[in-house]
Scaffold this active site. Sequence first.
Site, short mmCIF file in Angstrom:
data_model
loop_
_atom_site.label_atom_id
_atom_site.label_comp_id
_atom_site.label_asym_id
_atom_site.label_seq_id
_atom_site.Cartn_x
_atom_site.Cartn_y
_atom_site.Cartn_z
N HIS A 146 0.77 -1.19 -0.05
CA HIS A 146 -0.05 -0.02 -0.01
C HIS A 146 0.64 1.33 -0.02
CE1 HIS A 146 -3.29 2.71 2.06
NE2 HIS A 146 -3.39 2.61 0.70
N HIS A 169 6.72 18.60 -14.48
CA HIS A 169 7.56 17.44 -15.02
C HIS A 169 8.74 17.36 -13.82
CE1 HIS A 169 8.70 14.57 -17.87
NE2 HIS A 169 9.80 15.31 -18.15
N TYR A 199 5.50 13.82 -22.49
CA TYR A 199 4.90 13.76 -21.13
C TYR A 199 3.80 12.54 -21.06
CZ TYR A 199 7.09 18.21 -21.47
OH TYR A 199 7.89 19.27 -21.51
N SER A 200 4.01 11.55 -21.70
CA SER A 200 3.38 10.25 -21.62
C SER A 200 3.79 9.43 -20.65
CB SER A 200 3.16 9.72 -22.85
OG SER A 200 2.65 10.06 -23.99
N ASN A 201 3.73 10.13 -19.19
CA ASN A 201 4.23 9.56 -17.95
C ASN A 201 3.19 9.54 -16.86
OD1 ASN A 201 6.99 9.25 -19.23
ND2 ASN A 201 6.82 11.51 -18.92
N ASP A 207 7.61 7.29 -20.88
CA ASP A 207 7.95 7.28 -22.27
C ASP A 207 9.41 6.73 -22.41
OD1 ASP A 207 9.31 9.70 -21.90
OD2 ASP A 207 7.41 11.07 -22.30
#
Length: 134
Positions: free
Chosen positions: A20, A101, A123-125, A28
């Site tokens: 947890h 970012h 920015y595909s994170n 990316d």
Amino acid sequence: MKKTPLLNIALSRVIASLGHGDILMIVDAGMPVPAGVELIDLALTRGVPDFISVLDVVLSEMQVESHVLANEMAEVKPPALQVIESLNLEDQLGQQRWISHEDLKVLSRKAKAIIRTGECQPYSNVALVSGVVF
């Protein structure tokens, strides 16, 4: 052989070991990975595998309590953002938090593991925070 969609041994092991509040990142191809953080590098070539496919498979096995995105993602609007917004409507990603970012890079130091995709959309994170199933 496993019956669930996830077949990658390293990724399956990491998800099974999450407690947890642990952080698992899907990133990316260009996101730096801090020293000392486990890297599961799935990238084969540009776009393969894509961010959305990896997220879909991870969510088939991981309970997510919340997630963190970079503010820049909202500005650039890569295809992954639309999928994440849909998953939010289905309550599959828990609470959403936005940070810069640069702060996401700092947060990556706390990740239990980082999954590197072949995604080349900026920015595909996402940082996924593990929840519990009870």
